[in-house]
Design a protein around this motif. Structure first.
Motif, mmCIF file in Angstrom:
data_model
loop_
_atom_site.group_PDB
_atom_site.id
_atom_site.type_symbol
_atom_site.label_atom_id
_atom_site.label_comp_id
_atom_site.label_asym_id
_atom_site.label_seq_id
_atom_site.Cartn_x
_atom_site.Cartn_y
_atom_site.Cartn_z
ATOM 1 N N HIS A 159 35.903 -6.700 -50.176
ATOM 2 C CA HIS A 159 34.570 -6.285 -49.776
ATOM 3 C C HIS A 159 33.791 -7.409 -49.092
ATOM 4 C CE1 HIS A 159 31.513 -3.100 -50.402
ATOM 5 N NE2 HIS A 159 30.700 -4.108 -50.136
ATOM 6 N N VAL A 172 34.817 1.532 -42.583
ATOM 7 C CA VAL A 172 33.370 1.738 -42.559
ATOM 8 C C VAL A 172 32.860 1.752 -41.128
ATOM 9 C CG1 VAL A 172 31.141 0.892 -43.398
ATOM 10 C CG2 VAL A 172 33.212 0.487 -44.749
ATOM 11 N N THR A 173 32.133 2.794 -40.769
ATOM 12 C CA THR A 173 31.562 2.844 -39.413
ATOM 13 C C THR A 173 30.150 2.263 -39.430
ATOM 14 O OG1 THR A 173 30.325 4.934 -39.478
ATOM 15 C CG2 THR A 173 32.719 5.073 -39.102
ATOM 16 N N GLU A 174 29.685 1.854 -38.261
ATOM 17 C CA GLU A 174 28.275 1.509 -38.105
ATOM 18 C C GLU A 174 27.476 2.819 -38.162
ATOM 19 O OE1 GLU A 174 26.946 -1.295 -38.102
ATOM 20 O OE2 GLU A 174 28.635 -2.637 -37.785
ATOM 21 N N LYS A 197 19.443 5.144 -55.967
ATOM 22 C CA LYS A 197 20.080 3.907 -55.516
ATOM 23 C C LYS A 197 19.022 2.957 -54.993
ATOM 24 C CE LYS A 197 24.413 2.814 -53.228
ATOM 25 N NZ LYS A 197 25.323 3.106 -52.156
ATOM 26 N N GLU A 244 23.546 8.977 -49.667
ATOM 27 C CA GLU A 244 25.003 8.924 -49.570
ATOM 28 C C GLU A 244 25.563 10.185 -50.225
ATOM 29 O OE1 GLU A 244 26.665 5.461 -51.410
ATOM 30 O OE2 GLU A 244 28.642 5.830 -50.562
ATOM 31 N N ARG A 270 33.968 -2.499 -40.361
ATOM 32 C CA ARG A 270 35.083 -3.250 -40.946
ATOM 33 C C ARG A 270 36.129 -2.321 -41.536
ATOM 34 N NH1 ARG A 270 31.010 -3.337 -44.986
ATOM 35 N NH2 ARG A 270 31.744 -2.269 -46.861
ATOM 36 N N VAL A 321 21.062 10.094 -38.225
ATOM 37 C CA VAL A 321 21.906 8.897 -38.141
ATOM 38 C C VAL A 321 22.927 8.966 -39.270
ATOM 39 C CG1 VAL A 321 21.971 6.378 -38.226
ATOM 40 C CG2 VAL A 321 20.004 7.533 -37.193
ATOM 41 N N ILE A 322 24.185 8.792 -38.915
ATOM 42 C CA ILE A 322 25.250 8.922 -39.914
ATOM 43 C C ILE A 322 26.172 7.714 -39.851
ATOM 44 C CG2 ILE A 322 27.210 10.340 -40.680
ATOM 45 C CD1 ILE A 322 25.810 12.598 -38.899
ATOM 46 N N GLY A 323 26.510 7.185 -40.998
ATOM 47 C CA GLY A 323 27.564 6.172 -41.100
ATOM 48 C C GLY A 323 28.573 6.686 -42.106
ATOM 49 N N LEU A 324 29.870 6.577 -41.785
ATOM 50 C CA LEU A 324 30.884 7.116 -42.686
ATOM 51 C C LEU A 324 31.672 6.001 -43.358
ATOM 52 C CD1 LEU A 324 32.277 9.956 -40.382
ATOM 53 C CD2 LEU A 324 30.667 10.228 -42.277
ATOM 54 N N GLU A 325 32.013 6.232 -44.613
ATOM 55 C CA GLU A 325 32.920 5.340 -45.330
ATOM 56 C C GLU A 325 34.147 6.162 -45.697
ATOM 57 O OE1 GLU A 325 30.716 2.688 -48.398
ATOM 58 O OE2 GLU A 325 29.378 4.339 -47.895
ATOM 59 N N LEU A 349 15.830 2.422 -38.882
ATOM 60 C CA LEU A 349 16.583 3.459 -39.591
ATOM 61 C C LEU A 349 15.778 4.008 -40.760
ATOM 62 C CD1 LEU A 349 20.138 1.829 -39.765
ATOM 63 C CD2 LEU A 349 19.400 3.709 -38.280
ATOM 64 N N GLY A 350 15.945 5.290 -40.998
ATOM 65 C CA GLY A 350 15.293 5.906 -42.154
ATOM 66 C C GLY A 350 16.041 5.577 -43.449
#
Ligand code: ADP
Ligand code: MG
Length: 474
Positions: A91, A150-152, A259, A208, A116, A2-6, A203-204
């Motif tokens: 933010h 930002v992606t989901e 984190k 980052e 967003r 699972v990947i989310g990108l910023e 989600l695991g």
């Protein structure tokens, strides 16, 4: 996986987000700073209108909902390259919400859902390798306007992440919101990665990964990091939530900081900037000023101009090309031929000379003339795209017809002249003619080649073909 990108995209504004310092890349350190970006006491920020416009533009292009009532907040933290001690950011209340970007990969077409897009200012840069004893600070970048996109967590392979970023960069360039240059840092990406067993819905723990300075490296880092995470889970061990860095030379990721706890940035509304409201008028003005987006343009090229999907997609792969093509077809209705010229000889010339299509030395009207000369059979494509084009480039101001005339390359379309050459060729090769007549039809190529030679390339080959067949079949 699972990947989310910023993604951080530096806006193509001339000046910073809250003052008039310039934003150009490559200036000597600390030359693009004023008391405002240095955060001297008593200085006040002033909003850059263009930045809001660009944020809304991208939001519209990416199908976002645009927030009408907006304000900035302070994100408080201490770091040497942050002279104010806080970053001014949206933010807590982004100007663009939701949205999506459609991508095509080998496994099919799908929408990458956005969480967003918000406006914020960049920090300065800490330089650790310029001096043996000190860390140096360059504040040129402090206050430069950024969009954070930002992606989901909805991306499931390195390939999808790669395609999403490529597509996003095209969109940033297309809308002229950002130059998308990752080497210069005007587009930066952090990848959040987690893994879970198939069938699981929770989600695991995510890691980052930062310092990804090219789209290719994002892909590589995801491949490496997901392998590492899968190995941890397979061994029954626990994944640490942490920030890691990618080392492209060693092909590894390594831990920067853990984190485990959420940072407390003590967000509060920025008291020195008034809220800003986006009105209906403002929104519709931006909507009207938007260029046709790539997908819509590909459709138009296919349905209105009869281009193949492939040609249309290649022309729309970047805005410069699409603009060039639009300009070209304002001068000729030979759309397919124009596309062939552009993707063939023009692109070839540009590659050879290491220039972009916008720097092509002939005006589009001259190229259109060449297209028309070929399509009307007055010159051959081969001659037009090599010798005639070269002469026109070497002697600016000469039109295509003149250049073709000077080179003696205007094709003979006069049937009588062509017939004369054909007769001569047939008379000179009686054996071959016999073979042809007894069934070796492949010899037609030999005959037409001879006619071409005899005419010194001037004969219109379509007419040659027709007369040859006539004469040989008599
Ligand atoms: P932060 O601001 O602390 O980085 P966000 O909630 O804004 O946290 O999420 C940042 C990014 O991480 C988003 O792109 C989101 O999709 C992604 N993300 C969040 N949780 C996970 C997860 N478990 N696995 C992969 N990506 C995730
Ligand atoms: Mg983050």
């Amino acid at each position: 996986m699972v990947i989310g990108l910023e993604v951080h995209a530096q806006l193509s504004t001339k000046s910073k987000l809250f003052c008039s310092d310039p934003t150009g890349f490559g200036a000597a350190p600390n030359t693009q700073v004023s008391p405002i970006s240095l955060a001297h006491p008593g200085t006040l920020p002033k909003m850059n209108k263009k930045a809001i416009e660009l944020a809304v533009k991208l939001g519209l292009a990416l199908n976002c909902e645009i927030e009408r009532y907006n304000y900035f907040a302070r994100k408080n933290y201490f770091y040497p390259d942050l002279p104010k001690g806080y970053q001014v950011s949206q933010h807590t209340a982004p100007v663009c919400k939701g949205g999506f970007l459609t991508i095509k990969t080998e496994t099919g077409t799908n929408d990458v859902i956005l969480n967003r897009i918000h406006l914020e200012e960049d920090a300065g840069k800490s330089i650790h390798d310029a001096d043996p004893d000190f860390t140096c600070i360059d504040l040129n970048r402090a206050g430069v306007p950024l969009l954070e996109i930002v992606t989901e967590p909805c991306i499931h392979s390195a390939e999808e992440a790669f395609t999403f970023l490529t597509e996003l960069r095209r969109m940033l360039r297309w809308t002229e919101v950002c130059d998308g240059n990752m080497e210069e840092g005007s587009m930066r990406c952090d990848a959040n990665i987690s893994v879970r067993r198939s069938g699981e819905t929770v989600l695991g723990k995510r890691v980052e990964v930062k310092n990804l300075n090219s789209i290719r490296n994002v892909k590589k880092a995801i491949e490496i990091e997901s392998d590492r995470l899968i190995a941890i889970v397979e061994k029954g061990e626990i994944v640490l939530q942490e920030t890691r860095s990618f080392d492209a030379d060693k092909n590894i990721t390594f831990s920067l900081r853990s984190k485990e706890e959420a940072d407390d940035y003590r967000y509060f509304p920025e008291p020195d900037l008034p809220p800003f409201v986006i009105t209906d008028d403002y929104l519709s003005n931006i909507r009207e000023s938007m260029p046709a987006l790539p997908e819509a343009l590909v459709q138009r090229y296919r349905t209105e101009y009869g281009l193949s999907e492939y040609d249309a997609s290649v022309i729309c792969s970047d805005k410069e090309d699409a603009d060039f093509f639009n300009a070209l077809i304002a001068h000729t209705k030979q759309y397919k031929a124009a596309a062939n010229w552009m993707l063939g000889p023009l692109k070839f010339y540009c590659r050879e000379n290491n220039i972009s299509i916008t720097q092509f030395p002939l005006p589009v009207s001259s190229i259109a003339e060449l297209v028309e000369l070929v399509e009307s059979g007055q010159v051959s494509f081969n001659n037009a795209s090599t010798r005639i084009m070269q002469l026109m480039i070497a002697e600016p101001g000469k039109n295509g017809r003149e250049a073709a005339g000077m080179l003696n390359l205007l094709q003979e379309r006069d049937g009588d002249a062509v017939e004369q050459w054909v007769q001569e060729v047939i008379a000179s090769m009686p054996d071959k003619v016999k073979e042809y007549r007894s069934g070796k039809k492949g010899l037609i190529g030999l005959f037409s080649g001879e006619v071409k030679k005899r005419s010194k390339g001037k004969a219109d080959m379509q007419i040659v073909q027709k007369i040859l067949v006539e004469k040989l079949n008599q």
